[in-house]
Design an enzyme around this catalytic site. Structure first.
Site, PDB file in Angstrom:
ATOM      1  N   SER A 243      14.702   6.044   9.847  1.00  0.00           N
ATOM      2  CA  SER A 243      14.096   6.657   8.650  1.00  0.00           C
ATOM      3  C   SER A 243      12.590   6.801   8.719  1.00  0.00           C
ATOM      4  O   SER A 243      11.940   7.035   7.695  1.00  0.00           O
ATOM      5  CB  SER A 243      14.468   5.866   7.372  1.00  0.00           C
ATOM      6  N   THR A 247      13.196  12.336  14.009  1.00  0.00           N
ATOM      7  CA  THR A 247      13.903  13.612  14.161  1.00  0.00           C
ATOM      8  C   THR A 247      13.057  14.757  13.622  1.00  0.00           C
ATOM      9  O   THR A 247      12.964  15.825  14.239  1.00  0.00           O
ATOM     10  CB  THR A 247      15.262  13.576  13.436  1.00  0.00           C
ATOM     11  N   GLU A 275      23.514  13.103  16.418  1.00  0.00           N
ATOM     12  CA  GLU A 275      23.628  12.438  15.117  1.00  0.00           C
ATOM     13  C   GLU A 275      23.873  13.436  13.999  1.00  0.00           C
ATOM     14  O   GLU A 275      24.749  13.235  13.159  1.00  0.00           O
ATOM     15  CB  GLU A 275      22.356  11.631  14.842  1.00  0.00           C
ATOM     16  N   GLN A 395      15.524   4.366  19.569  1.00  0.00           N
ATOM     17  CA  GLN A 395      15.359   3.390  18.505  1.00  0.00           C
ATOM     18  C   GLN A 395      14.452   2.249  18.963  1.00  0.00           C
ATOM     19  O   GLN A 395      14.408   1.920  20.145  1.00  0.00           O
ATOM     20  CB  GLN A 395      16.721   2.801  18.115  1.00  0.00           C
ATOM     21  N   ARG A 413      14.379  -0.405  22.234  1.00  0.00           N
ATOM     22  CA  ARG A 413      15.651  -1.092  22.040  1.00  0.00           C
ATOM     23  C   ARG A 413      16.557  -1.047  23.263  1.00  0.00           C
ATOM     24  O   ARG A 413      16.714  -0.022  23.895  1.00  0.00           O
ATOM     25  CB  ARG A 413      16.373  -0.458  20.840  1.00  0.00           C
ATOM     26  N   GLY A 416      14.535  -2.292  29.116  1.00  0.00           N
ATOM     27  CA  GLY A 416      13.176  -2.059  29.587  1.00  0.00           C
ATOM     28  C   GLY A 416      13.100  -0.889  30.540  1.00  0.00           C
ATOM     29  O   GLY A 416      12.009  -0.409  30.857  1.00  0.00           O
ATOM     30  N   GLN A 452       1.078   6.498  29.069  1.00  0.00           N
ATOM     31  CA  GLN A 452       0.856   7.847  29.591  1.00  0.00           C
ATOM     32  C   GLN A 452       0.446   7.715  31.050  1.00  0.00           C
ATOM     33  O   GLN A 452      -0.602   7.148  31.352  1.00  0.00           O
ATOM     34  CB  GLN A 452      -0.207   8.601  28.795  1.00  0.00           C
TER      35      GLN A 452
END
Length: 476
Positions: A243, A247, A275, A395, A413, A416, A452
Site C-alpha cells: 500500500s 504499482t 496481482e 516486497q 524480502r 539477498g 546503483q
C-alpha cells in the site's frame, strides 16, 4: 536372418512414417552391431509440437543451444523441423496447413506419414512449458550419437593403424572429440577490442548529448538526474511495503515510456501484472492520465470536463505501444518465454513486472528463498538477453516498520540474491517526518536510491496525488 536383432519401437514413439525410418548411419561401423543408437522419439515429437505452438520462441531457443535438424534421429522428425525452420525464416506462421504445404512442396509429406501424422504431433501437447526439457534431451542424445560414431571409428582406426605418426594420429582423434565438445556451449566470450569499441561509442554519445539522458526517462526529473535514465540490460528493483504505491509509481514510469512528453520517442512497454487484472490496470492508467478521481467515478460523479478528459485519455492509451499480461501463477521460464514472444514481434524498450514474489518457482519442493534466487537470476538474464531495462517490483519485510526507520537493502524480502542481481534498487518509503499512523503515501514520499552500479546513491522526494494515484516531481 537367424539371430538378427531388429530395432524395437519404443513405447510412446509417434505412429506414421517416423517409426519406420531410421537415421542414416554412414559407414557400416557407425552403429555397433545389434544395438540401437540413443534417441528419444517422444522428446523429438514434443519439441516439434512446441515449435508448432510457438515457433518464434522455441526455434530461437533451439538456435541458442545450437540445435539443428541433424539433431533429430528420426528422418520424419528431421524433415518436419527443417520445414518449420523454413517457415520461420520466411516469417510465416507455423500451423498444420502451412506445414503440410511446405512438406508437400518438398516432396516429403507422404514420406513423413502424411497430414495425419503431422496432425497427431500438433495435438501432442497443450503448452510449451517443457520445451527446454525437450531441447536438452534431443541435444543430449545427438551428442551421444556423435560420440558413438567417433569412438567406433576411432576403434576401427586403432585396429587398422599402420606406420603413421602416432602423435599426429592422436591429435586427429582429439580434434574430432573437441568438435563435439565445442557444440555443448554457445559462444559468449568476446575479444576485448569489440567491447572497447562499444564502450567508445557509448562515451561519444554521452559527450555529444552534453549531459542529457543516456537511458530511458523515468518521467521524474530528480531521479533522472541521479540515474541518467534506465538503461538496456539493467534490472531495476522497486521495493516497498504493501500500500505504499509501488504499482502506481511503476505504471507512471511505464506511461512515461509509452507516452512520453514531446521531443522524446515512445518505446514499446510490456507489463506483467500478476496481482491486478488488465482491466484494473487500464482503469488506473485512464483515471491517472485524465487526472480524474477514481473515488468520484465509483460514486458515479464526473462532470462534463472530466468526461472529456477521460475520453481524450482513452484515445491516447488505445494508441500507446503498451501490452499488459495479467496471467497468474507464471513461472520464470513461462514469463521469459512470453517476453521473448512479444519482443520478437514488437521490439521492447521496457518491461515491468508486478511483482517478484508472485512468480512461481520451477520446483515447488525447494525452499522459497532458493526459488526467489532462481527467479531473480532469471529476470536479470532476461534483461541481458532482450537488452531492455526490466523494472521488478518487490516486497520489503517488516523490519523497517518495527524499528521505525527508513528501509534499507537488507529489508528486501525473502532473498539477498535480489540485492546482488539488481543493477539499481529503489526503495519507496514514507517521509522521514511522517507520523506513526502513516501507512499510505498521502502527499509525498521518499524514493531511496539504495544501490546503483554506475552512479551515486541518495534520496529523491516525490509528490503523490492519492486521488488519481499519480506520482509527480516534488514541489515545495
Amino acid at each position: 536372418m537367424p539371430g538378427e536383432r531388429r530395432p524395437v519401437r519404443r513405447e510412446g514413439s509417434p505412429r506414421g512414417g517416423a517409426d519406420r525410418m531410421h537415421e542414416p548411419t554412414g559407414s557400416p561401423a557407425a552403429v555397433p552391431a545389434g544395438r540401437e543408437m540413443p534417441h528419444s522419439a517422444d522428446a523429438e515429437a514434443g519439441l516439434i509440437a512446441c515449435c508448432m505452438l510457438d515457433s518464434v520462441d522455441v526455434v530461437s531457443r533451439c538456435h541458442e543451444q545450437k540445435l539443428n535438424a541433424e539433431a533429430f534421429y528420426l528422418p520424419a522428425h528431421r524433415a518436419l523441423f527443417e520445414a518449420v525452420l523454413a517457415l520461420v525464416e520466411r516469417r510465416s506462421p507455423v500451423d498444420l496447413i502451412l506445414l503440410c504445404e511446405e512438406l508437400r512442396s518438398r516432396g516429403q509429406l507422404d514420406t513423413v506419414g502424411g497430414p495425419v501424422f503431422v496432425s497427431e504431433l500438433t495435438n501432442r501437447i497443450a503448452t510449451t512449458a517443457h520445451a527446454s526439457h525437450f531441447i536438452e534431451i534431443v541435444r543430449e542424445k545427438h551428442l551421444l550419437r556423435r560420440l558413438i560414431r567417433t569412438a567406433t571409428k576411432t576403434v576401427e582406426r586403432c585396429f587398422d593403424y599402420g606406420q603413421d605418426d602416432l602423435e599426429e594420429f592422436i591429435q586427429e582423434i582429439e580434434q574430432e572429440i573437441f568438435k563435439i565438445s565445442e557444440d555443448r556451449y554457445t559462444d559468449s566470450a568476446k575479444k576485448i577490442a569489440d567491447s572497447v569499441t562499444g564502450a567508445v561509442k557509448i562515451i561519444q554519445k554521452l559527450l555529444e548529448r552534453g549531459g542529457e539522458l543516456s537511458g530511458l526517462s523515468t518521467g521524474f526529473k530528480d531521479l533522472d538526474t541521479m540515474t541518467f535514465g534506465f538503461h538496456p540490460q539493467e534490472m531495476i528493483v522497486l521495493a516497498a511495503r504493501p500500500s505504499m504505491g509501488k504499482t502506481s509509481l511503476a505504471m507512471n514510469m511505464a506511461e512515461s515510456a509509452a507516452l512520453p512528453k514531446k521531443g522524446r520517442t515512445p518505446v514499446n512497454v510490456l507489463v506483467f501484472s500478476l496481482e491486478m487484472s488488465a482491466e484494473q490496470l487500464a482503469m488506473r492508467l485512464l483515471t491517472c492520465r485524465a487526472r480524474v478521481s477514481s473515488e468520484r467515478l465509483r460514486g458515479g460523479f464526473a462532470n462534463r470536463e472530466e468526461q472529456e478528459r477521460l475520453a481524450q485519455a482513452a484515445v491516447e492509451l488505445k494508441t500507446a505501444p503498451l501490452w499488459i499480461d495479467d496471467s497468474g501463477q507464471l513461472t520464470i521460464h513461462e514469463l521469459r518465454a512470453k517476453a521473448r514472444r512479444v519482443h520478437s514481434r514488437n521490439p521492447l524498450g521496457l518491461i515491468v513486472i508486478d511483482y517478484l514474489q508472485l512468480i512461481s518457482g520451477t520446483d515447488a519442493k525447494v525452499q522459497r528463498e532458493q526459488q526467489i534466487a532462481e527467479i531473480s537470476r532469471g529476470l536479470k538474464a532476461m534483461a541481458k538477453e532482450l537488452a531492455v531495462p526490466v523494472i521488478v517490483l518487490s516486497q520489503l519485510n517488516r523490519e523497517s516498520e518495527k524499528e521505525k526507520r527508513q528501509p534499507r537493502l537488507s529489508d528486501l524480502r525473502e532473498s539477498g540474491s535480489i540485492e546482488q542481481d539488481a543493477d539499481l534498487v529503489l526503495l519507496l518509503a514514507r517521509p522521514k517526518d511522517a507520523k506513526d499512523d502513516f501507512s499510505v503515501a498521502s502527499d509525498h514520499a521518499d524514493l531511496i536510491v539504495a544501490k546503483q552500479r554506475n552512479g551515486p546513491v541518495g534520496e529523491v522526494k516525490l509528490t503523490f496525488l492519492r486521488e488519481i494515484t499519480r506520482f509527480e516531481n516534488y514541489a515545495e
